[in-house]
Design an enzyme around this catalytic site. Structure first.
Site, PDB file in Angstrom:
ATOM      1  N   ARG A 209       0.834  -1.199   0.000  1.00 42.07           N
ATOM      2  CA  ARG A 209       0.000   0.000   0.000  1.00 42.07           C
ATOM      3  C   ARG A 209       0.878   1.262   0.000  1.00 42.07           C
ATOM      4  NH1 ARG A 209      -4.419   2.658   4.046  1.00 42.07           N
ATOM      5  NH2 ARG A 209      -6.069   2.866   2.558  1.00 42.07           N
TER       6      ARG A 209
ATOM      7  N   TRP B 110      -6.522   2.915  15.722  1.00 44.42           N
ATOM      8  CA  TRP B 110      -5.086   2.623  15.576  1.00 44.42           C
ATOM      9  C   TRP B 110      -4.931   1.578  14.473  1.00 44.42           C
ATOM     10  CZ3 TRP B 110      -1.321   4.037  19.634  1.00 44.42           C
ATOM     11  CH2 TRP B 110      -0.042   3.550  19.390  1.00 44.42           C
ATOM     12  N   ASP B 111      -4.551   2.037  13.291  1.00 40.80           N
ATOM     13  CA  ASP B 111      -4.528   1.153  12.121  1.00 40.80           C
ATOM     14  C   ASP B 111      -3.120   0.593  11.892  1.00 40.80           C
ATOM     15  OD1 ASP B 111      -5.517  -0.134   9.876  1.00 40.80           O
ATOM     16  OD2 ASP B 111      -6.422   1.663   9.010  1.00 40.80           O
TER      17      ASP B 111
ATOM     18  N   ASN C 274      -1.543  -1.170   8.315  1.00 40.93           N
ATOM     19  CA  ASN C 274      -1.985  -1.656   7.014  1.00 40.93           C
ATOM     20  C   ASN C 274      -0.953  -2.391   6.177  1.00 40.93           C
ATOM     21  OD1 ASN C 274      -4.821  -0.898   6.700  1.00 40.93           O
ATOM     22  ND2 ASN C 274      -4.060   1.159   7.096  1.00 40.93           N
TER      23      ASN C 274
ATOM     24  N   ASP D  83     -12.752  -5.227   6.850  1.00 40.95           N
ATOM     25  CA  ASP D  83     -13.209  -4.212   5.901  1.00 40.95           C
ATOM     26  C   ASP D  83     -14.409  -4.712   5.103  1.00 40.95           C
ATOM     27  OD1 ASP D  83     -11.494  -2.241   6.629  1.00 40.95           O
ATOM     28  OD2 ASP D  83     -10.011  -2.629   5.071  1.00 40.95           O
TER      29      ASP D  83
END
Ligand code: DGJ
Length: 727
Positions: A444, A478-479, A481, A548
């Site tokens: 990403r 708090w991501d 990825n 998601d």
């Protein structure tokens, strides 16, 4: 709860419901004589040594004699708490130490023990807590060297759960390398179980997988640097005939968020040997003289009442003995999140319009997701620069507008990541994980920060803290990825085997500090959806974004399976605008989690708004008593057929919520769903057909869902309330 009989050398952990018996044999090994439903007596286990499955191990001793231990120790197959490594037992030791000579032989034997009230707090690692516990700490010493190991077992008086961990201490004057440091060994004298684990990927987390325990080795593991969407650390063993409501089930989880390995081994003697803990792939921890290493804690839950017995114990354990957020048992607000509505494309006016529309559907917490900071207008740039992009958003105005409306405000962070296109990267390229490779794996468009270097979380802390000092925030998402690649730290030149674990310690140090210094802020975990859904994260976060994928077509499986190991109150669930299922189906499913929204709220019709308001009202009224603190029953499993049904019952059994859903179309047919957990002689009104029946009726005959046809992905949300007799 914990006793030791020095004559029979038997440790017993017994909470009146389950029992665990460990015998110190003549050689000083700890033999696991029993784990299961409690017994009246534990001193009757001669069978293990009388089975004759294998001769007692004989040893050559310095006098030149060939001797065997008097109590007939079968070294290759005896159920042990801690197998040695490098001797005749080849099942797989949980601890392996290499010393300066290069030898891997590791042979811990009993030395002494202590018993303490409560559960031990671990420095720098999330851990189980609670006063309703007692802890046995058994000290073992390597047979030939001053290397010490602690086996620590905690038993809880009000739950059928045991927490296990090891620590290793270097008492020699040389450097040692710990090349495997797992948290538990559990040997069972039978292998006729099924193993259930939860594989997956992005937007398809926690897919139910079941197979008979294999001969040889089977591993459920992650080497992705996080607990992962690919496999979850929650697994369980069930006897072949066990159902949701009956039979023996043993559940496992790890209070940890990084690489893990759950390994089963069935050898020629048919016993089941389980080891569980940090994945030993590329793991090597240096212990200088005086150093010690603490493994994460593993949780083992025993149920003689089927899969739901295990799930219910995990639910209470997670809420009462893992989560620390001060308000984990107070009301959690209905959440509106901006992400799926507008992703990176917003300005102050759009966000304020979302806020007004969100208020109309009952939102009580407004979350501004990704895109508010640095040069973050897409996922190409900005991670690492945690300064408000004032050209894009007037954050003060948004927060004030929330608070003026009595709505809390939340914000998104992804603290462990960096975009190459960021000021932080330009200033500190060395903060990136990797040895300065000329080619780094991007995911990403982002790199992983080197949280194994304490300067890096310190730098992110300073930025986050400055932000939090300036803006009154009630919630953080708090991501995280991406997964870990190039697991090399420039800060650890000769200790690269420590990187994976140190990244997790860096995560805990930062989130722990933020949580400690801002106890009023609720933190929700997230990792590309549910890629870090684990007990380590739940120690800091009372909820985690589950996936998601919010469309019920996929979501029913994700949510149902997640709730086999984790309480509904921690499963972040939102209504979104996916097209497959109608809004009321999506809302009903979101009620079996933490209810929230994620869509462009301006596109909702009046009818949809009033339908969502009705569901928000159900949430406000029933979430606490029925969903959060209630008891969950898994009535119909979506992985087993076309239908899914879950039921929650309040602790006082006066109210129950039932959710029935189908996947493919169904005709009218006999469909009586037997409920559970009601009071037999109480009368309950149900909102399905407006009838009143006794609890006995609902549990024996069932809730009558036969009358109708069900189009694809439809549902019934049914509330049962007790009708008290008139005084
Ligand atoms: C992944 C999360 O799962 C989403 O909910 C959203 O927060 C995005 N990241 C933002 O980048």
């Amino acid at each position: 709860m914990i006793s030791f009989d020095s004559d029979s050398r038997l440790f017993v952990l017994d909470n009146g419901s389950i029992g665990y018996a460990v015998y110190v044999n003549d050689a000083g090994y700890l033999e696991t004589l029993y784990f299961g439903k409690r017994m009246e007596r534990y001193d009757d286990f001669t069978c293990m040594r009388d089975t004759g499955v294998f001769a007692s191990r004989r040893y050559l001793v310095p006098s030149g004699e060939d001797v065997a231990y008097g109590d007939g120790f079968k070294a290759e197959c005896a159920p042990l708490e801690l197998s040695p490594h490098g001797l005749s037992d080849k099942r797989g030791a949980p601890l392996v130490v290499r010393d300066g000579t290069g030898s891997y032989v590791t042979d811990f034997r009993y030395h002494s023990y202590t018993v303490e009230e409560g559960a031990p707090a671990l420095e720098g690692l999330p851990h189980a807590h609670g006063d309703n516990a007692e802890t046995l700490d058994i000290l073992l010493k390597d047979r030939t060297r001053e290397i010490w190991a602690h086996l620590v077992l905690t038993i809880f008086s009000d739950k059928d759960a045991i927490v296990k961990s090891f620590s290793v201490e270097n008492g020699t004057d040389g450097t040692l390398r710990l090349t495997r440091a797992m948290s538990l060994q559990l040997d069972l004298p039978r292998a006729d179980y099924d193993l259930v684990h939860f594989k997956g990927r992005w937007a398809k987390e926690r897919d139910y997988c079941e197979n008979a325990v294999l001969d040889g080795v089977q591993e459920v593991s992650s080497n992705l640097g996080r607990s992962s969407a690919e496999e979850n650390p929650f697994v369980f063993l069930k006897e072949h005939t066990a159902t949701a409501a009956s039979g023996e089930v043993i559940g496992f989880n790890l209070i940890y968020s990084g690489n893990f390995k759950f390994r089963t081994f069935v050898g020629p003697f048919r016993g089941l040997h389980v080891t569980y803990g940090i994945n030993d792939e590329d793991f090597e921890w240096t212990l200088e003289p005086g150093d010690d290493f603490q493994t994460p804690q593993a949780v083992v839950v025993y149920s003689a009442e089927g899969v739901d017995g295990m799930s219910q114990t995990f639910h209470r354990f997670v809420r009462e003995n893992v989560m620390t957020y001060r308000a984990n048992d107070v009301y959690k607000p209905v959440l509106f999140n901006s992400w799926e509505g507008c992703t990176f494309h917003f300005d102050t006016d759009l966000i304020l319009s979302y806020l007004d529309a969100a208020c109309k559907i009952g939102a009580e917490l407004f979350v501004l997701d990704d895109g508010w900071f640095g040069a973050r207008d897409s996922d190409l740039a900005g991670l690492g620069d945690w300064k408000v992009n004032a050209k894009k958003i007037d954050l003060r105005r948004v927060i004030d507008a929330c608070h003026e409306r009595g709505v809390k405000f939340g914000i998104w962070f992804e603290p462990e990541m960096i975009n190459p296109d960021s000021d932080l990267f330009r200033a500190h390229p060395e903060y990136v994980l990797g040895w300065g490779e000329d080619e780094l794996s991007l995911m990403r468009h982002q790199c992983h920060l080197d949280f194994a270097n304490p300067a890096v979380p310190a730098c992110i802390y300073a930025q986050m803290n400055e932000f939090l000092e300036e803006y009154p925030v009630d919630y953080i998402k708090w991501d995280y990825n991406r997964t870990v690649s190039e697991h090399v730290s420039r800060a650890l030149p000769d200790r690269q085997g420590e990187v994976y674990h140190r990244l997790v310690l860096g995560y805990y140090s930062l989130i722990g500090r933020i949580a400690r210094e801002h106890p009023e802020i609720m933190i929700e975990g997230c990792a590309s959806g549910g890629g870090r859904f684990d007990l380590g994260t739940l120690f800091y976060c009372p909820q985690i974004w589950c996936s998601d994928e919010s469309d019920p077509a996929q979501r029913i499986d994700i949510q149902f399976n997640t709730s086999l190991g984790y309480p509904l109150s921690c499963i972040g669930s939102h209504v979104n605008d996916s097209r497959v299922a109608p809004y009321d189906t999506k809302a009903a499913l979101a009620l079996f989690g933490t209810y929230g929204y994620e869509m462009d709220p301006g596109t909702l019709t009046e009818e949809e708004v009033s339908m969502l308001v009705r569901h928000a009202e159900i949430y406000k009224k029933y979430h606490g008593d029925v969903i959060e603190r209630g008891t969950l029953y898994h009535l119909l499993a979506p992985h087993a057929g076309n239908e899914m049904c879950m039921q929650c019952v309040s602790q006082d059994m006066s109210a129950s919520l039932v959710l029935f859903m189908n996947k493919l179309k169904e005709q009218d047919e006999f469909r009586f769903v037997r409920l559970r957990g009601l009071r037999e002689d109480a009368s309950y009104f149900n909102t399905l057909d407006g009838c009143v029946h006794t609890g006995e009726y609902y549990m024996r005959v069932g809730l009558n869902l036969s009358r109708e046809c069900f189009p694809e992905f439809s549902h019934r949300l049914i509330l049962l309330t007790e009708e008290k007799p008139q005084a």
